[in-house]
Enzyme design. Structure first.
Site, PDB file in Angstrom:
ATOM      1  N   CYS A   1       0.851  -1.194   0.000  1.00 12.24           N
ATOM      2  CA  CYS A   1       0.000   0.000   0.000  1.00 12.24           C
ATOM      3  C   CYS A   1       0.885   1.241   0.000  1.00 12.24           C
ATOM      4  O   CYS A   1       1.901   1.296   0.691  1.00 12.24           O
ATOM      5  CB  CYS A   1      -0.911   0.165   1.211  1.00 12.24           C
TER       6      CYS A   1
ATOM      7  N   ARG B   1       4.198  -0.478  -4.490  1.00  8.41           N
ATOM      8  CA  ARG B   1       3.890  -0.866  -3.109  1.00  8.41           C
ATOM      9  C   ARG B   1       2.596  -1.665  -3.011  1.00  8.41           C
ATOM     10  O   ARG B   1       2.267  -2.201  -1.949  1.00  8.41           O
ATOM     11  CB  ARG B   1       3.779   0.376  -2.230  1.00  8.41           C
TER      12      ARG B   1
ATOM     13  N   TRP C   1      -2.565  -2.914  -1.467  1.00  7.09           N
ATOM     14  CA  TRP C   1      -2.156  -4.320  -1.485  1.00  7.09           C
ATOM     15  C   TRP C   1      -2.941  -4.947  -0.334  1.00  7.09           C
ATOM     16  O   TRP C   1      -2.648  -4.682   0.829  1.00  7.09           O
ATOM     17  CB  TRP C   1      -0.660  -4.416  -1.242  1.00  7.09           C
TER      18      TRP C   1
ATOM     19  N   ASN D   1      -1.809   2.661   5.312  1.00  6.35           N
ATOM     20  CA  ASN D   1      -0.881   1.576   4.982  1.00  6.35           C
ATOM     21  C   ASN D   1      -0.508   0.897   6.290  1.00  6.35           C
ATOM     22  O   ASN D   1       0.022   1.558   7.190  1.00  6.35           O
ATOM     23  CB  ASN D   1       0.367   2.158   4.301  1.00  6.35           C
ATOM     24  N   GLY D   2      -0.812  -0.377   6.411  1.00  8.58           N
ATOM     25  CA  GLY D   2      -0.477  -1.096   7.641  1.00  8.58           C
ATOM     26  C   GLY D   2      -1.628  -2.007   8.045  1.00  8.58           C
ATOM     27  O   GLY D   2      -2.503  -2.323   7.238  1.00  8.58           O
TER      28      GLY D   2
ATOM     29  N   GLU E   1      19.028 -16.824  -5.344  1.00  8.20           N
ATOM     30  CA  GLU E   1      18.520 -15.541  -5.828  1.00  8.20           C
ATOM     31  C   GLU E   1      18.003 -15.661  -7.272  1.00  8.20           C
ATOM     32  O   GLU E   1      16.976 -15.086  -7.617  1.00  8.20           O
ATOM     33  CB  GLU E   1      19.618 -14.471  -5.700  1.00  8.20           C
TER      34      GLU E   1
ATOM     35  N   LYS F   1      14.149 -14.802  -8.323  1.00  6.80           N
ATOM     36  CA  LYS F   1      13.795 -13.854  -9.387  1.00  6.80           C
ATOM     37  C   LYS F   1      12.808 -14.518 -10.341  1.00  6.80           C
ATOM     38  O   LYS F   1      11.817 -13.919 -10.728  1.00  6.80           O
ATOM     39  CB  LYS F   1      15.031 -13.380 -10.179  1.00  6.80           C
TER      40      LYS F   1
ATOM     41  N   GLU G   1       9.248 -15.106  -8.712  1.00  9.24           N
ATOM     42  CA  GLU G   1       8.404 -13.957  -8.372  1.00  9.24           C
ATOM     43  C   GLU G   1       7.873 -13.200  -9.577  1.00  9.24           C
ATOM     44  O   GLU G   1       6.784 -12.641  -9.497  1.00  9.24           O
ATOM     45  CB  GLU G   1       9.104 -13.015  -7.389  1.00  9.24           C
TER      46      GLU G   1
ATOM     47  N   HIS H   1      20.501 -35.867  -2.802  1.00 10.46           N
ATOM     48  CA  HIS H   1      19.871 -36.285  -1.543  1.00 10.46           C
ATOM     49  C   HIS H   1      18.352 -36.159  -1.624  1.00 10.46           C
ATOM     50  O   HIS H   1      17.676 -36.107  -0.600  1.00 10.46           O
ATOM     51  CB  HIS H   1      20.431 -35.462  -0.380  1.00 10.46           C
TER      52      HIS H   1
ATOM     53  N   LYS I   1       6.525  -4.191  -2.806  1.00  4.41           N
ATOM     54  CA  LYS I   1       7.952  -3.893  -2.666  1.00  4.41           C
ATOM     55  C   LYS I   1       8.421  -3.911  -1.213  1.00  4.41           C
ATOM     56  O   LYS I   1       9.385  -4.563  -0.877  1.00  4.41           O
ATOM     57  CB  LYS I   1       8.252  -2.532  -3.299  1.00  4.41           C
TER      58      LYS I   1
HETATM   59  C1  F6R Z   1      12.632  -9.950  -4.016  1.00  8.42           C
HETATM   60  C2  F6R Z   1      12.477  -8.869  -3.069  1.00  8.42           C
HETATM   61  C3  F6R Z   1      12.124  -9.201  -1.673  1.00  8.42           C
HETATM   62  C4  F6R Z   1      12.866  -8.285  -0.695  1.00  8.42           C
HETATM   63  C5  F6R Z   1      12.406  -8.551   0.737  1.00  8.42           C
HETATM   64  C6  F6R Z   1      13.178  -7.726   1.745  1.00  8.42           C
HETATM   65  O1  F6R Z   1      12.992  -9.489  -5.287  1.00  8.42           O
HETATM   66  O2  F6R Z   1      12.614  -7.720  -3.422  1.00  8.42           O
HETATM   67  O3  F6R Z   1      12.370 -10.538  -1.398  1.00  8.42           O
HETATM   68  O4  F6R Z   1      14.237  -8.512  -0.834  1.00  8.42           O
HETATM   69  O5  F6R Z   1      11.049  -8.259   0.851  1.00  8.42           O
HETATM   70  O6  F6R Z   1      13.047  -6.369   1.490  1.00  8.42           O
HETATM   71  P1  F6R Z   1      14.064  -5.304   2.081  1.00  8.42           P
HETATM   72  O7  F6R Z   1      15.376  -5.549   1.447  1.00  8.42           O
HETATM   73  O8  F6R Z   1      13.462  -3.980   1.703  1.00  8.42           O
HETATM   74  O9  F6R Z   1      14.103  -5.517   3.553  1.00  8.42           O
END
Ligand code: F6R
Length: 602
Positions: A2, A27, A74, A100-101, A477, A481, A484, A500, A597
């Protein structure tokens, strides 16, 4: 999670708000809403959907008034639909709120308000706040007093924007555990969850802290303590982010732009930290008990950090997902502990909770953060910035490689201070780190090859990413990527783990992405690749060793770099692969479904 924005000034409020919401869409993007005030009446337009669709459908740019607030959602409480979209109002329709929250005690408050005769329209926790203020107005003549009284009854996290028809000169903004920044203009004021929302208009900002609220007119702002009502002295910061940094600049998506910005971002991370890193290293040099905590992509950076520390400083930090750390490690944290928290946003609820716990137990906290002035930076003892600039795409890219850059610099500085590794070796490593922008450029040069590869792979259902040692983080990672943004099932695992159990899932044509730089474990990687190949896997390997040609279907030839630096450059083709697969499958990589985000709820 949000995004909220507010505006008061001489411009048409809806234009500023809609423009700002577009920048906050990362967001949350399941619903949008705007409220403006004109002629003593609130004008509200809201609905489920993305801002570009709703802008036309609801004629969002035709709303009257020079003050207003907006929201991009969101969903947490209540499904994404028109009714649950923010803003929410009280029974009289004179108070509107964007939030937001999460309000944790909303059910109990709602029950109480229902008994008093309040009528609710939505299933959200937010609506409770509007009714609570309306109710308090029965006892307090002054809106601000009623607001404070009502807000002090809330439990949970909230960043709020509040507009009241009768209080014509003001907007109100409140912060508790969700981000909120004021933007100070000339004859106009802004507030938003994040700076890019109002960056076209001002770069002068005031960061609100938890438990503070701001009363804003077009010419002034005052920040007060929610509990005492006392005025707080707040500093106006001038930030160096430019509008250009927060725009796509001809790229089809922010994510692609941010992938391509990595050489520059890494350079900024190096130069931005060159002068401070030794001091920070000195301050943490004596700690033996070290935890590195983070979530998601930042957690993968933490894994790289662990290997860097082990190899260069001979210290073995414990890497822990922040959401686990706070429940499982409390008793192990004391004043002899160093906690390194890694967070792009500086607002991730789990990481903040881990920092707070560490502080409570007397530990020293060093945070590695991208967003200047964010909560993590204000509650930590020491901060190193990644200097990556604003990252708008939901999937972290340039903030990851800059986190790795900063961690490498820290490990080198620490090793130098502790004399755990030859100075000559450190100098070579440092020289190579300074060359990283160039190596990342080389990796970016493979984009066409990777795009063609994505075309070949776009119908695949499952992917496996394998790596050993420091490349395990790259495998994890790379898989994250892909999951997601392309919504393809992907697993990242240590290559040694393959036989395993997971090997049972390998059949003809299943892509196995092998992250295989030269180094300590290259020979073992070769055996693991062969095991997968023998079961019919389609092997896509990343590496600098000719031997890979013999066991792979496709080799992405990487520049030769020291193994501990390889994660910075090896992740780049994997970011591009995920990006192109997402686009080919018709997804919007900037706004992956179900994700936001900054995750400001636990
Ligand atoms: C994946 C991604 C998330 C963030 C996670 C932590 O691409 O962006 O997995 O890495 O939500 O976010 P921060 O780094 O803002 O604490």
């Amino acid at each position: 999670m949000c995004g909220i924005i507010g505006y008061i000034g001489e411009r048409k409020a809806c234009n500023v708000i809609v423009d700002g919401l577009k920048r906050l869409e990362y967001r949350g993007y399941d619903s949008v809403g705007v409220v403006t005030e004109a002629d003593g009446k609130l004008h509200i337009k809201k609905g489920a959907g993305k801002i570009d669709e709703l802008k036309e459908k609801l004629s969002l740019l035709e709303m009257p008034g020079k003050r207003g607030i907006g929201h991009t959602r969101w969903a947490t409480h209540g499904i994404p639909n028109d009714v649950n979209a923010h803003p929410h109002t009280d029974c009289s329709g004179e108070i509107a709120i964007v939030h937001n929250g999460i309000i944790e005690n909303y059910l109990e408050l709602k029950e109480e308000l229902l008994q008093k005769g309040h009528k609710f329209k939505s299933d959200t926790d937010t609506e409770v706040i509007a009714h609570l203020i309306e109710d308090a107005l029965k006892d307090f003549k002054n809106f601000e007093d009623a607001l404070r009284y009502a807000l002090l009854r809330l439990k949970g996290s909230f960043a709020l924007g509040i507009i009241y028809t009768r209080d014509k000169e003001h907007l109100y903004f409140v912060r508790n555990e969700s981000p909120l920044v004021l933007g100070i203009g000339d004859g106009e004021m802004f507030a938003a969850s994040d700076i890019p929302a109002f960056l076209p208009y001002t770069n002068k900002v005031v960061f609100l802290d938890d438990g503070e609220y701001a009363v804003v007119t077009k010419n002034s702002f005052v920040v007060k303590d929610l509990k005492t009502g006392k005025i707080k002295d707040k500093k106006v910061h001038e930030i160096s982010w430019t509008l250009e940094m927060a725009e796509k600049q001809g790229f089809p998506h922010f994510m692609l732009k941010e992938i391509h910005e990595q050489p520059k971002a890494i350079k900024e991370a190096i130069y931005g930290n060159a002068e401070v890193i030794d001091q920070v290293a000195r301050e943490i040099a004596n700690y033996e008990k070290i935890f590195i905590v983070a979530m998601g992509t930042s957690y993968h950076a933490a894994i790289v950090g662990k290997y860097l520390f082990q190899r260069l400083t001979k210290k073995a930090p414990v890497v822990e997902d922040a959401s686990e750390f706070r429940y499982e490690f409390e008793d192990l944290v004391d004043e002899n502990t160093l906690v390194i928290a890694i967070t792009q946003s500086g607002e991730t609820a789990d990481t903040l909770a881990a920092i707070r716990l560490a502080k409570k137990r007397g530990a020293k906290v060093l945070s590695i953060v991208n967003v200047v002035g964010s909560m993590a930076t204000r509650i930590s003892d020491l901060v190193l910035y990644t200097h990556a600039g604003p990252e708008i795409g939901v999937a972290a890219t340039k903030t990851y490689t800059t986190q790795l850059t900063v961690l490498t610099m820290l490990a080198i500085a620490l090793a130098r201070h502790l004399k755990t590794v030859d100075e000559e070796y450190l100098r070579e490593l440092e020289a190579q780190l300074y060359e990283m922008p160039k190596y990342v450029e080389v990796a970016l040069g493979y984009e066409n090859k990777i795009k063609a590869l994505a075309e070949e792979l776009k119908e695949k259902r499952d992917f496996f990413y394998i790596g050993r040692s420091v490349s395990l983080a790259t495998a994890l990672e790379g898989a994250l990527k892909l999951k997601e943004i392309s919504y393809i099932h992907a697993e990242g695992l240590s290559a040694g783990e393959l036989k395993h159990g997971p090997l049972a899932l390998i059949e003809d044509g299943v892509p196995v992405v092998a992250v295989a730089p030269s180094g300590k474990t290259f020979d073992k990687m070769m055996s693991n690749i062969q095991e997968a190949k023998a079961r019919g896997a389609l092997i896509i390997s990343l590496g600098d060793n000719e031997e890979l040609e013999k066991v792979s279907d496709i080799v992405i030839k990487m520049p030769k770099v020291n193994e501990v630096l390889s994660p910075i450059v090896y992740i780049v083709p994997l970011q591009l692969l995920a990006y192109h697969l997402a686009v080919l499958r018709g997804n919007d990589p900037d706004k992956p479904r179900n994700l936001a985000k900054s995750v400001t709820v636990e």
